[in-house]
Design a protein around this motif. Structure first.
Motif, mmCIF file in Angstrom:
data_model
loop_
_atom_site.group_PDB
_atom_site.id
_atom_site.type_symbol
_atom_site.label_atom_id
_atom_site.label_comp_id
_atom_site.label_asym_id
_atom_site.label_seq_id
_atom_site.Cartn_x
_atom_site.Cartn_y
_atom_site.Cartn_z
ATOM 1 N N VAL A 155 0.920 -1.160 -0.078
ATOM 2 C CA VAL A 155 -0.102 -0.020 -0.091
ATOM 3 C C VAL A 155 0.796 1.231 -0.029
ATOM 4 O O VAL A 155 2.030 1.211 0.278
ATOM 5 N N ASN A 156 0.370 2.355 -0.190
ATOM 6 C CA ASN A 156 0.888 3.658 -0.226
ATOM 7 C C ASN A 156 1.321 3.726 1.250
ATOM 8 O O ASN A 156 0.520 3.851 2.170
ATOM 9 N N PRO A 157 2.786 4.066 1.434
ATOM 10 C CA PRO A 157 3.069 4.138 3.120
ATOM 11 C C PRO A 157 2.368 5.417 3.737
ATOM 12 O O PRO A 157 1.945 5.240 4.884
ATOM 13 N N HIS A 158 2.079 6.496 3.201
ATOM 14 C CA HIS A 158 1.313 7.446 3.631
ATOM 15 C C HIS A 158 -0.139 7.257 3.978
ATOM 16 O O HIS A 158 -0.471 7.897 4.709
ATOM 17 N N ARG A 159 -0.361 6.066 3.425
ATOM 18 C CA ARG A 159 -1.995 5.673 4.022
ATOM 19 C C ARG A 159 -1.989 4.943 5.342
ATOM 20 O O ARG A 159 -3.213 4.996 5.711
ATOM 21 N N ILE A 160 -0.988 4.648 5.766
ATOM 22 C CA ILE A 160 -1.020 3.689 6.974
ATOM 23 C C ILE A 160 -0.447 4.696 8.184
ATOM 24 O O ILE A 160 -0.339 4.001 9.402
ATOM 25 N N VAL A 161 -0.058 5.858 7.901
ATOM 26 C CA VAL A 161 0.596 6.753 8.903
ATOM 27 C C VAL A 161 -0.508 6.948 10.250
ATOM 28 O O VAL A 161 -0.163 7.042 11.461
ATOM 29 N N ALA A 162 -1.724 7.011 9.907
ATOM 30 C CA ALA A 162 -2.763 7.284 10.915
ATOM 31 C C ALA A 162 -2.994 5.959 11.815
ATOM 32 O O ALA A 162 -2.815 5.968 13.140
ATOM 33 N N ASP A 163 -2.731 4.522 11.260
ATOM 34 C CA ASP A 163 -2.759 3.507 12.076
ATOM 35 C C ASP A 163 -1.683 3.327 12.860
ATOM 36 O O ASP A 163 -1.580 2.923 13.965
ATOM 37 N N LEU A 164 -0.405 3.923 12.499
ATOM 38 C CA LEU A 164 0.810 3.821 12.828
ATOM 39 C C LEU A 164 0.865 4.814 14.287
ATOM 40 O O LEU A 164 1.327 4.530 15.306
ATOM 41 N N GLU A 165 0.312 5.863 14.065
ATOM 42 C CA GLU A 165 0.029 6.797 15.087
ATOM 43 C C GLU A 165 -0.924 6.573 16.191
ATOM 44 O O GLU A 165 -0.523 6.432 17.429
ATOM 45 N N GLU A 166 -1.910 5.890 15.855
ATOM 46 C CA GLU A 166 -2.979 5.033 17.031
ATOM 47 C C GLU A 166 -2.265 3.888 17.542
ATOM 48 O O GLU A 166 -2.639 3.838 18.660
#
Length: 174
Positions: A155-166
């Protein structure tokens, strides 16, 4: 990947699409040798076949799987599994992701390694948390970076940033 904690998030390239890409690349390569294809068409078909086949092979050979459990970040590379505790103290050693850095088209995990921090251990015992950002000390090393791209995680790495922050990993771009 041995872990007692349930998986919260997981990302991995889709093997089926990688194999389909290799097959399409082989078909494009075969089409480039058809008798009615012009020289310019042959060059374009061979170039497209090369790009598609390389992309497919890269996803099969170099395919880390990124997994976040309740306590750990696992970066499963081709031959080994890097496990970084999300927040842990082992005696006087802290080894945890200090944050993520977004740079197009990749995502970098900046891993903080700290040794012999007696003051931080005392503060952790008192408050059950560590100060963020971590204080600068001469023993601090920021020598471990884990870089993932779209081809690595599917996936685009920028799409998972919110999940990583959570999951508790700080975004160092903010």
């Amino acid at each position: 990947m041995p872990s007692d904690n349930p998986i919260r998030y997981a990302w991995s390239p889709n093997i089926t699409w990688r194999i389909v890409g290799i097959i399409i690349g082989a078909i494009l390569f075969a089409l480039s040798f058809m008798p009615n294809v012009s020289i310019g068409g042959q060059i374009l078909l061979i170039l497209a076949a090369f790009i598609v086949i390389c992309s497919g092979l890269a996803g099969l050979i170099r395919r880390p799987r990124l997994v976040i459990t309740d306590t750990d970040l696992h970066v499963r590379r081709t031959f080994r599994d890097h496990v970084y505790p999300l927040y842990s103290i082992h005696g006087f050693r802290i080894d945890r992701p200090s944050g993520i850095i977004q740079r197009f088209p990749m995502l970098t995990f900046d891993i903080a390694r700290v040794e012999d921090w007696a003051d931080l251990r005392t503060e952790y015992d008192q408050h059950h948390t560590l100060p963020l950002p971590l204080p600068a000390m001469e023993n601090r090393q920021r020598d471990t970076l884990e870089v993932v791209t779209w081809g690595d995680i599917g996936v685009n790495p920028h799409r998972i940033v919110a999940d990583l922050e959570e999951a508790g990993i700080r975004n160092l771009n903010n």
